[in-house]
Design a protein around this motif. Sequence first.
Motif, PDB file in Angstrom:
ATOM      1  N   UNK A 130      12.889   1.587   7.193  1.00 51.23           N
ATOM      2  CA  UNK A 130      11.737   1.039   7.918  1.00 51.23           C
ATOM      3  C   UNK A 130      10.429   1.629   7.391  1.00 51.23           C
ATOM      4  N   UNK A 131      10.410   2.932   7.168  1.00 49.89           N
ATOM      5  CA  UNK A 131       9.217   3.577   6.619  1.00 49.89           C
ATOM      6  C   UNK A 131       8.896   3.035   5.232  1.00 49.89           C
ATOM      7  N   UNK A 132       9.909   2.932   4.384  1.00 46.49           N
ATOM      8  CA  UNK A 132       9.706   2.433   3.016  1.00 46.49           C
ATOM      9  C   UNK A 132       9.192   0.991   3.027  1.00 46.49           C
ATOM     10  N   UNK A 133       9.720   0.178   3.944  1.00 42.45           N
ATOM     11  CA  UNK A 133       9.267  -1.222   4.006  1.00 42.45           C
ATOM     12  C   UNK A 133       7.812  -1.321   4.472  1.00 42.45           C
ATOM     13  N   UNK A 134       7.328  -0.260   5.109  1.00 41.96           N
ATOM     14  CA  UNK A 134       5.927  -0.210   5.528  1.00 41.96           C
ATOM     15  C   UNK A 134       5.043   0.492   4.503  1.00 41.96           C
ATOM     16  N   UNK A 135       5.588   0.759   3.306  1.00 40.53           N
ATOM     17  CA  UNK A 135       4.805   1.335   2.225  1.00 40.53           C
ATOM     18  C   UNK A 135       4.679   2.847   2.246  1.00 40.53           C
TER      19      UNK A 135
ATOM     20  N   UNK B  59       0.847  -1.169   0.000  1.00 37.33           N
ATOM     21  CA  UNK B  59       0.000   0.000   0.000  1.00 37.33           C
ATOM     22  C   UNK B  59       0.898   1.240   0.000  1.00 37.33           C
ATOM     23  N   UNK B  60       0.590   2.191  -0.832  1.00 43.55           N
ATOM     24  CA  UNK B  60       1.357   3.424  -0.930  1.00 43.55           C
ATOM     25  C   UNK B  60       0.586   4.547  -0.257  1.00 43.55           C
ATOM     26  N   UNK B  61       1.302   5.356   0.522  1.00 43.79           N
ATOM     27  CA  UNK B  61       0.679   6.456   1.234  1.00 43.79           C
ATOM     28  C   UNK B  61       1.250   7.769   0.725  1.00 43.79           C
ATOM     29  N   UNK B  62       0.396   8.720   0.350  1.00 47.53           N
ATOM     30  CA  UNK B  62       0.842  10.053  -0.022  1.00 47.53           C
ATOM     31  C   UNK B  62       0.465  10.992   1.120  1.00 47.53           C
ATOM     32  N   UNK B  63       1.448  11.721   1.622  1.00 51.40           N
ATOM     33  CA  UNK B  63       1.214  12.596   2.757  1.00 51.40           C
ATOM     34  C   UNK B  63       1.863  13.948   2.523  1.00 51.40           C
ATOM     35  N   UNK B  64       1.298  14.987   3.101  1.00 54.92           N
ATOM     36  CA  UNK B  64       1.921  16.305   3.080  1.00 54.92           C
ATOM     37  C   UNK B  64       3.065  16.326   4.077  1.00 54.92           C
ATOM     38  N   UNK B  65       3.906  17.388   4.009  1.00 57.87           N
ATOM     39  CA  UNK B  65       5.095  17.434   4.870  1.00 57.87           C
ATOM     40  C   UNK B  65       4.754  17.366   6.352  1.00 57.87           C
ATOM     41  N   UNK B  66       3.684  18.036   6.808  1.00 53.45           N
ATOM     42  CA  UNK B  66       3.285  17.946   8.211  1.00 53.45           C
ATOM     43  C   UNK B  66       2.897  16.536   8.595  1.00 53.45           C
ATOM     44  N   UNK B  67       2.199  15.870   7.700  1.00 53.93           N
ATOM     45  CA  UNK B  67       1.824  14.479   7.934  1.00 53.93           C
ATOM     46  C   UNK B  67       3.035  13.571   7.958  1.00 53.93           C
ATOM     47  N   UNK B  68       3.996  13.852   7.100  1.00 54.47           N
ATOM     48  CA  UNK B  68       5.214  13.044   7.069  1.00 54.47           C
ATOM     49  C   UNK B  68       6.025  13.243   8.337  1.00 54.47           C
ATOM     50  N   UNK B  69       6.028  14.464   8.873  1.00 52.56           N
ATOM     51  CA  UNK B  69       6.711  14.691  10.155  1.00 52.56           C
ATOM     52  C   UNK B  69       6.096  13.824  11.245  1.00 52.56           C
ATOM     53  N   UNK B  70       4.778  13.747  11.232  1.00 56.06           N
ATOM     54  CA  UNK B  70       4.087  12.941  12.240  1.00 56.06           C
ATOM     55  C   UNK B  70       4.400  11.456  12.064  1.00 56.06           C
ATOM     56  N   UNK B  71       4.472  11.007  10.816  1.00 54.49           N
ATOM     57  CA  UNK B  71       4.818   9.609  10.536  1.00 54.49           C
ATOM     58  C   UNK B  71       6.235   9.316  11.011  1.00 54.49           C
ATOM     59  N   UNK B  72       7.179  10.231  10.732  1.00 48.87           N
ATOM     60  CA  UNK B  72       8.568  10.056  11.176  1.00 48.87           C
ATOM     61  C   UNK B  72       8.612  10.039  12.701  1.00 48.87           C
TER      62      UNK B  72
END
Length: 81
Positions: free
Chosen positions: A33-38, A1-14
């Motif tokens: 690790x993030x890439x392996x989780x899609x 599964x591929x996830x598209x996120x804005x920069x604020x969302x990506x900060x939260x994911x990180x």
Amino acid sequence: MSHKLRSGGKRMIVADQLLQSDGYIDGDALWRSLRSNGIRISPATVYDSLNWLVNAGFAERILSESKKNLFGIKDRFKKNT
């Protein structure tokens, strides 16, 4: 599964991935690790997010013996288990 996120969302994911890591982790390992989780994210975005977390006071950076930057969430922000 591929996830598209804005920069604020990506900060939260990180931040969430960093919180889930046990101890300190380097940016490249976190990115893998993030890439392996899609999660579609560039290494530059991971490092930008990590630096933002450090500057905001949520995370800390230490220098390993091999001169590699390692990142971890400060203890006061970790969930009690």
